[in-house]
Design a protein around this motif. Sequence first.
Motif, PDB file in Angstrom:
ATOM      1  N   ALA A   1      43.734  42.604   1.850  1.00 33.38           N
ATOM      2  CA  ALA A   1      44.838  42.311   0.932  1.00 33.38           C
ATOM      3  C   ALA A   1      44.878  40.860   0.480  1.00 33.38           C
ATOM      4  O   ALA A   1      45.063  40.570  -0.704  1.00 33.38           O
ATOM      5  CB  ALA A   1      46.167  42.705   1.585  1.00 33.38           C
ATOM      6  N   LEU A   2      44.714  39.922   1.398  1.00 39.28           N
ATOM      7  CA  LEU A   2      44.843  38.506   1.060  1.00 39.28           C
ATOM      8  C   LEU A   2      43.560  37.735   1.353  1.00 39.28           C
ATOM      9  O   LEU A   2      43.577  36.544   1.655  1.00 39.28           O
ATOM     10  CB  LEU A   2      46.038  37.905   1.814  1.00 39.28           C
ATOM     11  N   ASP A   3      42.435  38.449   1.276  1.00 41.03           N
ATOM     12  CA  ASP A   3      41.103  37.840   1.362  1.00 41.03           C
ATOM     13  C   ASP A   3      40.872  37.075   2.657  1.00 41.03           C
ATOM     14  O   ASP A   3      40.252  36.001   2.663  1.00 41.03           O
ATOM     15  CB  ASP A   3      40.873  36.919   0.161  1.00 41.03           C
ATOM     16  N   VAL A   4      41.345  37.628   3.754  1.00 39.07           N
ATOM     17  CA  VAL A   4      41.190  36.954   5.046  1.00 39.07           C
ATOM     18  C   VAL A   4      39.718  36.903   5.449  1.00 39.07           C
ATOM     19  O   VAL A   4      39.225  35.857   5.875  1.00 39.07           O
ATOM     20  CB  VAL A   4      42.032  37.655   6.130  1.00 39.07           C
ATOM     21  N   PHE A   5      39.018  38.025   5.301  1.00 41.08           N
ATOM     22  CA  PHE A   5      37.605  37.994   5.645  1.00 41.08           C
ATOM     23  C   PHE A   5      36.818  37.200   4.607  1.00 41.08           C
ATOM     24  O   PHE A   5      35.926  36.415   4.953  1.00 41.08           O
ATOM     25  CB  PHE A   5      37.016  39.403   5.745  1.00 41.08           C
ATOM     26  N   GLY A   6      37.144  37.373   3.332  1.00 37.85           N
ATOM     27  CA  GLY A   6      36.420  36.679   2.280  1.00 37.85           C
ATOM     28  C   GLY A   6      36.499  35.172   2.398  1.00 37.85           C
ATOM     29  O   GLY A   6      35.541  34.459   2.066  1.00 37.85           O
ATOM     30  N   VAL A   7      37.639  34.647   2.858  1.00 39.76           N
ATOM     31  CA  VAL A   7      37.815  33.200   2.982  1.00 39.76           C
ATOM     32  C   VAL A   7      37.565  32.730   4.413  1.00 39.76           C
ATOM     33  O   VAL A   7      36.710  31.874   4.655  1.00 39.76           O
ATOM     34  CB  VAL A   7      39.223  32.780   2.516  1.00 39.76           C
ATOM     35  N   HIS A   8      38.290  33.282   5.364  1.00 37.89           N
ATOM     36  CA  HIS A   8      38.175  32.794   6.740  1.00 37.89           C
ATOM     37  C   HIS A   8      36.913  33.324   7.429  1.00 37.89           C
ATOM     38  O   HIS A   8      36.261  32.580   8.169  1.00 37.89           O
ATOM     39  CB  HIS A   8      39.420  33.176   7.531  1.00 37.89           C
ATOM     40  N   GLY A   9      36.591  34.596   7.209  1.00 36.58           N
ATOM     41  CA  GLY A   9      35.391  35.149   7.825  1.00 36.58           C
ATOM     42  C   GLY A   9      34.130  34.524   7.263  1.00 36.58           C
ATOM     43  O   GLY A   9      33.308  33.957   7.997  1.00 36.58           O
ATOM     44  N   VAL A  10      33.969  34.611   5.943  1.00 32.05           N
ATOM     45  CA  VAL A  10      32.767  34.071   5.297  1.00 32.05           C
ATOM     46  C   VAL A  10      32.733  32.551   5.406  1.00 32.05           C
ATOM     47  O   VAL A  10      31.692  31.949   5.696  1.00 32.05           O
ATOM     48  CB  VAL A  10      32.709  34.515   3.824  1.00 32.05           C
ATOM     49  N   GLY A  11      33.882  31.899   5.196  1.00 29.99           N
ATOM     50  CA  GLY A  11      33.927  30.443   5.326  1.00 29.99           C
ATOM     51  C   GLY A  11      33.613  29.985   6.732  1.00 29.99           C
ATOM     52  O   GLY A  11      32.923  28.975   6.937  1.00 29.99           O
ATOM     53  N   GLY A  12      34.114  30.725   7.738  1.00 29.16           N
ATOM     54  CA  GLY A  12      33.821  30.391   9.128  1.00 29.16           C
ATOM     55  C   GLY A  12      32.356  30.578   9.471  1.00 29.16           C
ATOM     56  O   GLY A  12      31.765  29.770  10.214  1.00 29.16           O
ATOM     57  N   ILE A  13      31.751  31.644   8.932  1.00 31.24           N
ATOM     58  CA  ILE A  13      30.320  31.889   9.173  1.00 31.24           C
ATOM     59  C   ILE A  13      29.492  30.753   8.580  1.00 31.24           C
ATOM     60  O   ILE A  13      28.591  30.203   9.234  1.00 31.24           O
ATOM     61  CB  ILE A  13      29.905  33.247   8.565  1.00 31.24           C
ATOM     62  N   TRP A  14      29.797  30.398   7.333  1.00 36.32           N
ATOM     63  CA  TRP A  14      29.077  29.288   6.707  1.00 36.32           C
ATOM     64  C   TRP A  14      29.305  27.987   7.477  1.00 36.32           C
ATOM     65  O   TRP A  14      28.374  27.219   7.707  1.00 36.32           O
ATOM     66  CB  TRP A  14      29.495  29.124   5.257  1.00 36.32           C
ATOM     67  N   GLY A  15      30.530  27.743   7.898  1.00 34.99           N
ATOM     68  CA  GLY A  15      30.840  26.523   8.618  1.00 34.99           C
ATOM     69  C   GLY A  15      30.065  26.402   9.915  1.00 34.99           C
ATOM     70  O   GLY A  15      29.544  25.323  10.258  1.00 34.99           O
ATOM     71  N   ALA A  16      29.975  27.506  10.651  1.00 41.08           N
ATOM     72  CA  ALA A  16      29.235  27.490  11.913  1.00 41.08           C
ATOM     73  C   ALA A  16      27.743  27.247  11.678  1.00 41.08           C
ATOM     74  O   ALA A  16      27.106  26.436  12.368  1.00 41.08           O
ATOM     75  CB  ALA A  16      29.450  28.804  12.655  1.00 41.08           C
ATOM     76  N   ILE A  17      27.193  27.946  10.687  1.00 37.07           N
ATOM     77  CA  ILE A  17      25.766  27.777  10.398  1.00 37.07           C
ATOM     78  C   ILE A  17      25.488  26.390   9.853  1.00 37.07           C
ATOM     79  O   ILE A  17      24.489  25.740  10.219  1.00 37.07           O
ATOM     80  CB  ILE A  17      25.303  28.864   9.412  1.00 37.07           C
ATOM     81  N   SER A  18      26.369  25.889   8.977  1.00 34.93           N
ATOM     82  CA  SER A  18      26.151  24.558   8.403  1.00 34.93           C
ATOM     83  C   SER A  18      26.233  23.467   9.463  1.00 34.93           C
ATOM     84  O   SER A  18      25.573  22.426   9.342  1.00 34.93           O
ATOM     85  CB  SER A  18      27.167  24.286   7.286  1.00 34.93           C
ATOM     86  N   THR A  19      27.027  23.695  10.505  1.00 37.90           N
ATOM     87  CA  THR A  19      27.054  22.747  11.616  1.00 37.90           C
ATOM     88  C   THR A  19      25.677  22.679  12.270  1.00 37.90           C
ATOM     89  O   THR A  19      25.195  21.602  12.656  1.00 37.90           O
ATOM     90  CB  THR A  19      28.110  23.151  12.655  1.00 37.90           C
ATOM     91  N   GLY A  20      25.024  23.840  12.405  1.00 38.16           N
ATOM     92  CA  GLY A  20      23.674  23.884  12.947  1.00 38.16           C
ATOM     93  C   GLY A  20      22.644  23.257  12.034  1.00 38.16           C
ATOM     94  O   GLY A  20      21.544  22.908  12.476  1.00 38.16           O
ATOM     95  N   ILE A  21      22.993  23.104  10.761  1.00 41.55           N
ATOM     96  CA  ILE A  21      22.074  22.485   9.806  1.00 41.55           C
ATOM     97  C   ILE A  21      22.281  20.976   9.723  1.00 41.55           C
ATOM     98  O   ILE A  21      21.322  20.193   9.756  1.00 41.55           O
ATOM     99  CB  ILE A  21      22.258  23.104   8.402  1.00 41.55           C
ATOM    100  N   PHE A  22      23.548  20.536   9.651  1.00 40.95           N
ATOM    101  CA  PHE A  22      23.848  19.149   9.300  1.00 40.95           C
ATOM    102  C   PHE A  22      24.304  18.259  10.457  1.00 40.95           C
ATOM    103  O   PHE A  22      24.526  17.058  10.251  1.00 40.95           O
ATOM    104  CB  PHE A  22      24.939  19.117   8.222  1.00 40.95           C
ATOM    105  N   ALA A  23      24.481  18.796  11.642  1.00 40.89           N
ATOM    106  CA  ALA A  23      24.960  17.973  12.760  1.00 40.89           C
ATOM    107  C   ALA A  23      24.009  16.812  13.040  1.00 40.89           C
ATOM    108  O   ALA A  23      22.790  16.940  12.941  1.00 40.89           O
ATOM    109  CB  ALA A  23      25.105  18.833  14.012  1.00 40.89           C
ATOM    110  N   LYS A  24      24.597  15.655  13.375  1.00 47.09           N
ATOM    111  CA  LYS A  24      23.811  14.463  13.701  1.00 47.09           C
ATOM    112  C   LYS A  24      23.954  14.147  15.182  1.00 47.09           C
ATOM    113  O   LYS A  24      25.064  14.195  15.725  1.00 47.09           O
ATOM    114  CB  LYS A  24      24.308  13.270  12.887  1.00 47.09           C
ATOM    115  N   SER A  25      22.876  13.782  15.820  1.00 49.80           N
ATOM    116  CA  SER A  25      22.929  13.477  17.251  1.00 49.80           C
ATOM    117  C   SER A  25      23.823  12.280  17.544  1.00 49.80           C
ATOM    118  O   SER A  25      24.431  12.196  18.610  1.00 49.80           O
ATOM    119  CB  SER A  25      21.517  13.227  17.795  1.00 49.80           C
TER     120      SER A  25
END
Length: 434
Positions: free
Chosen positions: A341-365
């Motif tokens: 109804a209010l795009d919870v998966f589209g925003v929070h689910g997909v955004g969270g998935i991208w955020g987690a993966i992008s952390t694995g891409i861009f994190a600095k030691s």
Amino acid sequence: MRKSFKMMAAAVMVLATAMVAMVLTSQNSAADTGSADSGSISWIMVSSALVFAMVPGLAFFYGGMLRRQSMSSMIAQTLAAISIMSISWIAVGYSLAFGSDGVIIGNLQHLFFGGLTEEASGGAISTLEFATFQMMFAIVTAALVLGACAERIRFNAIVWFLIMWSVLVYAPMAHWVWGGGWFDQFLTVLDFAGGTVVHICAGVTGLALCIFVGPRLSGTRKARAHSIPFAFLGAMLLWIGWFGFNGGSSALADGTAVHAFFTTQAAGACGMAAWAIVQYIKVGRVGVLGLIAGGISGLVAITPGAAYVGFVESMVIGAVGGALCFMAVRIIRSKTKFDDALDVFGVHGVGGIWGAISTGIFAKSSLAGVDGLIYGGVDLFVGQIVAVLATIVFCFAMSYAIIWLISKFMKVRIPEDEESIGQDIVEHGEPAYL
């Protein structure tokens, strides 16, 4: 409507004033008692209040985007989430999440916050303050779920679902990521403020619920948002709260908190801009709700890596998050039968998935202690993907099983005639507007 808008604006001002007073009072009190780190204690107290303010923000944000006859029901469900998650967290949730370093779940040594202390010992904040801060995360996560299945699940079914979900889904997820569980023991995983625990978990849980109960009536789905101003003010409360959500996750008033505070703003702004650009290209116009959704998409995306990525990287993460979530919402609405109804998966689910993966891409030691993929690190990237997949499978399966079990004992779905009338009248007898 104008009166309600003024009341909401006044409430925001009162909240801001109260938080400033809390900082000053806490700092003076800590100085009088000789506390080791009054700044950190004050900051986490304020951050807890900021995160809690996201919950009424969600009620107005979600309610404003629904029909006018669904406003009271959204407020009621949000209040239920506050009560249920608070009691559950105090009684058993915190202990299961942080009671030990067991692989799957904690223990019961902290039932009803037993063994927690008000005074800091060997750290900047006390165990009671940490537990309280984490309690606010539990409440927000539950409240996020409500938007996906809005306008068609009975209030009593939601209540029972959240009671079971708080123990069987949220507590284990918090333990896996932050409590020394198997993510920490067997993988290289970073989740600074809840990309997996909060956003993916809430998005996938919401998806499971809306799949189980099915779509709303065609007329209900096509109804326009009844209050753009309420949706805007609710979203801005969410954005304000996000500074405590991410900035407070350092558990200190230090450079890490400042870094997370800045990346939060940068990613949110870039997410909003990216959503607006893509929406204009695809639709030919930009709406208020689109700008709001874009900002939230960027905020969701930066949450797991807010303290671990650089400033430019945070802007990239936010921008990609905004564009990606726009496309996800568009595809879900047009290509599937899911009524999120209010795009919870589209925003929070997909955004969270991208955020987690992008952390694995861009994190600095230099910030995270381990490098992401573009800096030559592979372990973190692989760990993030495994954590994302495990979160999706676990949260969907458990949430679907819980609502299925509940359906064997009570009616979960509201009948079509009651859906048309609206839950405000049918279930609560309290229309939001006279």
